[in-house]
Design an enzyme around this catalytic site. Sequence first.
Site, PDB file in Angstrom:
ATOM      1  CG  ASP A   6       6.228  -0.993   8.127  1.00  0.00           C
ATOM      2  OD1 ASP A   6       5.675  -1.460   7.176  1.00  0.00           O
ATOM      3  OD2 ASP A   6       5.811  -0.713   9.027  1.00  0.00           O
ATOM      4  CB  SER A   7       4.233   2.328   6.015  1.00  0.00           C
ATOM      5  OG  SER A   7       3.543   1.244   6.998  1.00  0.00           O
ATOM      6  CE1 TYR A  38       4.695   5.301   3.907  1.00  0.00           C
ATOM      7  CE2 TYR A  38       5.642   3.460   2.740  1.00  0.00           C
ATOM      8  CZ  TYR A  38       5.910   4.507   3.252  1.00  0.00           C
ATOM      9  OH  TYR A  38       7.147   5.053   3.425  1.00  0.00           O
ATOM     10  N   GLY A  39      -1.338   2.459   3.518  1.00  0.00           N
ATOM     11  CA  GLY A  39      -2.412   1.444   3.247  1.00  0.00           C
ATOM     12  C   GLY A  39      -3.405   2.210   2.776  1.00  0.00           C
ATOM     13  CB  CYS A  69       5.613  -1.781   4.252  1.00  0.00           C
ATOM     14  SG  CYS A  69       4.152  -1.197   4.016  1.00  0.00           S
ATOM     15  CG  ASN A  70       1.711  -7.403   3.582  1.00  0.00           C
ATOM     16  OD1 ASN A  70       1.645  -8.357   3.136  1.00  0.00           O
ATOM     17  ND2 ASN A  70       2.502  -7.639   4.933  1.00  0.00           N
ATOM     18  CB  THR A  71       0.998  -1.050   1.766  1.00  0.00           C
ATOM     19  OG1 THR A  71       0.093  -1.473   2.781  1.00  0.00           O
ATOM     20  CG2 THR A  71       0.419  -0.035   0.775  1.00  0.00           C
ATOM     21  CD  GLU A 148      -0.031   2.127  13.728  1.00  0.00           C
ATOM     22  OE1 GLU A 148      -0.556   3.458  13.775  1.00  0.00           O
ATOM     23  OE2 GLU A 148       0.748   1.813  13.173  1.00  0.00           O
ATOM     24  CB  CYS A 180      -1.536  -5.930   7.285  1.00  0.00           C
ATOM     25  SG  CYS A 180      -1.345  -4.459   7.871  1.00  0.00           S
ATOM     26  CB  THR A 181       3.481  -4.783   9.140  1.00  0.00           C
ATOM     27  OG1 THR A 181       2.446  -3.647   8.894  1.00  0.00           O
ATOM     28  CG2 THR A 181       4.623  -4.861   8.008  1.00  0.00           C
ATOM     29  CG  HIS A 182       0.001  -3.023  12.110  1.00  0.00           C
ATOM     30  ND1 HIS A 182       0.857  -2.649  10.849  1.00  0.00           N
ATOM     31  CD2 HIS A 182       0.080  -1.849  12.872  1.00  0.00           C
ATOM     32  CE1 HIS A 182       1.335  -1.430  11.202  1.00  0.00           C
ATOM     33  NE2 HIS A 182       0.670  -0.864  12.460  1.00  0.00           N
TER      34      HIS A 182
HETATM   35  N1  DGL Z   1       2.775  -1.623   6.971  1.00  0.00           N
HETATM   36  C1  DGL Z   1       1.301  -1.646   6.246  1.00  0.00           C
HETATM   37  C2  DGL Z   1       1.285  -2.954   5.525  1.00  0.00           C
HETATM   38  O1  DGL Z   1       1.722  -4.119   5.907  1.00  0.00           O
HETATM   39  C3  DGL Z   1       0.325  -1.408   7.362  1.00  0.00           C
HETATM   40  C4  DGL Z   1       0.096   0.157   7.750  1.00  0.00           C
HETATM   41  C5  DGL Z   1       0.250   1.108   6.735  1.00  0.00           C
HETATM   42  O2  DGL Z   1      -1.071   1.205   6.225  1.00  0.00           O
HETATM   43  O3  DGL Z   1       0.974   1.790   6.324  1.00  0.00           O
HETATM   44  O4  DGL Z   1       0.444  -2.839   4.683  1.00  0.00           O
END
Ligand code: DGL
Length: 261
Positions: A6-7, A38-39, A69-71, A148, A180-182
């Site tokens: 993940d990012s 990463y987003g 990570c979705n991104t 976060e 998104c992961t969060h």
């Molecule tokens: N992990 C990213 C996602 O799921 C969220 C955090 C980021 O922007 O890196 O898109």
Amino acid sequence: MIGIFDSGLGGLTVVNAIMKQLPGYDLLYFGDTARTPYGTKSKETVIGYSFENTDFLIKKGAEIIIIACNTASSVATRRLTEKYDIPIFEVITPAVEDALTVSGKRRIGIIGTRATVNSNIYKKKIQAKDPDARVYSNACPLLVSLVEEGWLKKPETRMIVKKYLHPLKGGQIDTLILGCTHYPLLKDIIQQKIGKRVKIIDSSLSVAAQIKEFIKKNPEIDGLLSKGGKASFFVSDITDQFTKTAKKILKKDIHLEHVVQ
Ligand code: DGL
């Protein structure tokens, strides 16, 4: 081993889901905390990081890779599957499948980072399976920082979630994908604000169920995966805040090992 990247630490929501669905399977996690988020980055940058993260996990012994990570799933999956000949899973397809299974009205909402929403990947995948489905999406860039910071129940967070969901409510969606992961950590607030009739799809749960199914159907891959109940967590930067965030997501203390790629 099952390798997950993940990012940053949000991908620990996927670790949680995998630990529940596949208890005992050894896991390797890499969180790119030095380069998160990463987003907000360009597609080419995220693809480059995703190659490095995958190389790291393979060197450490991963036999399958999950892009938590979705991104990165949105922009880098094709490039990764072209390069590596081990199974690579992303979080978009299983969430889309689950959404199409439960959506009666075929009006589906997506929330994610700017990069994920701008990639249009959810819409493309949904409409490839059902061209009549209506898809409404909104980028929610502030939510990653709020999670976060641990602002999971603050009134300010409720207000921001409400504002981000407003355009989706207008689309009269009956299903909402947390892209998104969060966002699983804000699931209760999101459910309250979007309304209890809207079904929420948590992509971390969708991908874990997909992998469980895949392993069942592919005993030769299952045979490769070690099952000592071990989980190792690597990060590209470490601070007290990262340690706190990891604890909040996994609900236990873990040792984060700092590595320089
Ligand atoms: N992990 C990213 C996602 O799921 C969220 C955090 C980021 O922007 O890196 O898109």
